[in-house]
Enzyme design. Structure first.
Site, PDB file in Angstrom:
ATOM      1  N   HIS A 109      98.922 -16.877 -23.728  1.00 51.05           N
ATOM      2  CA  HIS A 109      99.911 -15.881 -23.297  1.00 51.05           C
ATOM      3  C   HIS A 109     100.227 -14.837 -24.365  1.00 51.05           C
ATOM      4  O   HIS A 109     100.419 -13.679 -24.056  1.00 51.05           O
ATOM      5  CB  HIS A 109     101.204 -16.587 -22.839  1.00 51.05           C
ATOM      6  N   ASP A 110     100.276 -15.245 -25.641  1.00 47.39           N
ATOM      7  CA  ASP A 110     100.689 -14.305 -26.694  1.00 47.39           C
ATOM      8  C   ASP A 110      99.519 -13.747 -27.501  1.00 47.39           C
ATOM      9  O   ASP A 110      99.730 -13.265 -28.615  1.00 47.39           O
ATOM     10  CB  ASP A 110     101.684 -15.000 -27.638  1.00 47.39           C
ATOM     11  N   LYS A 113      99.697 -10.568 -29.477  1.00 45.07           N
ATOM     12  CA  LYS A 113     100.486 -10.429 -30.721  1.00 45.07           C
ATOM     13  C   LYS A 113      99.598 -10.197 -31.937  1.00 45.07           C
ATOM     14  O   LYS A 113     100.101  -9.875 -33.009  1.00 45.07           O
ATOM     15  CB  LYS A 113     101.371 -11.661 -30.923  1.00 45.07           C
ATOM     16  N   HIS A 138     102.843  -6.506 -26.309  1.00 38.60           N
ATOM     17  CA  HIS A 138     101.841  -7.565 -26.472  1.00 38.60           C
ATOM     18  C   HIS A 138     101.266  -8.121 -25.163  1.00 38.60           C
ATOM     19  O   HIS A 138     100.093  -8.476 -25.139  1.00 38.60           O
ATOM     20  CB  HIS A 138     102.350  -8.687 -27.408  1.00 38.60           C
ATOM     21  N   HIS A 162     104.047 -12.675 -18.408  1.00 39.60           N
ATOM     22  CA  HIS A 162     104.884 -13.797 -18.843  1.00 39.60           C
ATOM     23  C   HIS A 162     106.273 -13.383 -19.322  1.00 39.60           C
ATOM     24  O   HIS A 162     107.124 -14.232 -19.536  1.00 39.60           O
ATOM     25  CB  HIS A 162     104.155 -14.676 -19.880  1.00 39.60           C
ATOM     26  N   ASP A 191     108.296 -21.498 -21.319  1.00 36.07           N
ATOM     27  CA  ASP A 191     108.413 -20.760 -22.585  1.00 36.07           C
ATOM     28  C   ASP A 191     109.846 -20.834 -23.110  1.00 36.07           C
ATOM     29  O   ASP A 191     110.071 -21.107 -24.299  1.00 36.07           O
ATOM     30  CB  ASP A 191     108.010 -19.291 -22.344  1.00 36.07           C
TER      31      ASP A 191
END
Ligand SMILES: [Fe+2]
Length: 246
Positions: A109-110, A113, A138, A162, A191
Site C-alpha cells: 500500500h505505501d 513513499k 504517495h 487506501h 491500517d
C-alpha cells in the site's frame, strides 16, 4: 461343404463375444491410462500454479520489506496490516481465495513513499502545507510504480485508494461510500488498527480494546459501517495473536 449346425452358430457367436470383450477391455485399459495421465498433468499444473503464487508473494514481500526498511519504528507494519486486513476481509465477506491480489495490495500500500524524501517522512515537527501535499501523493505515485505489474490486479486499487474515507474527505480521489473499492475500505480499518496499537515517537501504543473504541467511533465517517460491523465480530485476541506471530 458341411451344413451349418446350431453348434457352429453358438461357437461363432461365442468367439465374437470374446473378441468384443477383449476389445472392450483393451479400450477400458486405454481410458484408464488416459485418466491417470490427466490426473498427473493436473497435479503438475496445480504444483506449478502454487509455485508461481509463492514466487509472486515472495517478490511482493521483498518489495514491501525494501520500502519498510527505511522506517525503523513502523517495523513489520505492512506484514501486520496485511494479516489484520486478511482477517477483516474474510469477516466482511470477501472470498480471499478468489482474490489473492488483495493481499499484494495490502503489503504494497505505501510503496509510493519511496518518492517521499526522508527529511519529510521522518520529520519530527509538523509538516508544512507543501510537505504534506507531497506525502499525500504517495497513493498515486504507488499506483504509477505498479501500473504495468499485471499480476497485482485489484491489489493496485488498494494502493490507490487506501487513504479514501467513507465520508468522501479522504484522498487522492475523494471517493465516498461504495465508490471506494471494498478491499480499500477493509484496508483502512486494518491500517488504523495497526497505527493505534503501535508506539509512535509522539505517543505510546494503545491496547486493542482502546483502539476498538476509536475505530467504532469512526464508523460511517472514516470507515465503512459494514466493515466496522465485520470488525466487531472479531475478538481482540485474534488480532493480538496475529501481531505476536510476526
Ligand atoms: Fe499510506
Amino acid at each position: 461343404m458341411s451344413p451349418i449346425t446350431g453348434e457352429d452358430t453358438v461357437a461363432s457367436l461365442r468367439a465374437r463375444l470374446e473378441q468384443t470383450e477383449r476389445q472392450t477391455n483393451a479400450r477400458q485399459r486405454q481410458l484408464e491410462r488416459y485418466a491417470a495421465d490427466l490426473r498427473e498433468v493436473f497435479k503438475q499444473e496445480r504444483a506449478r500454479a502454487q509455485e508461481l503464487r509463492r514466487s509472486y508473494i515472495s517478490t511482493v514481500r521483498a518489495l514491501s520489506n525494501a520500502v519498510e526498511a527505511r522506517d525503523a519504528y513502523t517495523g513489520k507494519h505492512a506484514e501486520r496490516v496485511a494479516a489484520y486486513g486478511m482477517e477483516l476481509a474474510r469477516a466482511a465477506g470477501i472470498e480471499i481465495e478468489d482474490s489473492p491480489q488483495i493481499e499484494f495490495g495490502f503489503l504494497l500500500h505505501d510503496v509510493g513513499k519511496v518518492a517521499v524524501p526522508d527529511a519529510i517522512l521522518f520529520k519530527s515537527s509538523s509538516l508544512t502545507e507543501e510537505e504534506y501535499s507531497l506525502v499525500r501523493r504517495h497513493p498515486v505515485i504507488g499506483t504509477e510504480i505498479l501500473r504495468d505489474v499485471d499480476f497485482l490486479g485489484e491489489g493496485k486499487l488498494v494502493v490507490r485508494h487506501h487513504h479514501e474515507r467513507w465520508d468522501g474527505r479522504g484522498y487522492p480521489d475523494g471517493l465516498a461510500g461504495e465508490a471506494i473499492p471494498l478491499a480499500a475500505r477493509v484496508f483502512a480499518v486494518a491500517d488504523a488498527l495497526d497505527a493505534l496499537t503501535t508506539d509512535r515517537p509522539y505517543r505510546p501504543a494503545s491496547s486493542f480494546a482502546a483502539a476498538r473504541e476509536v475505530v467504532c467511533k469512526e464508523s460511517g465517517r472514516q470507515f465503512d459501517p459494514a466493515v466496522v460491523a465485520a470488525y466487531r465480530q472479531i475478538p481482540d485476541s485474534t488480532f493480538e495473536a496475529l501481531r505476536d506471530a510476526l
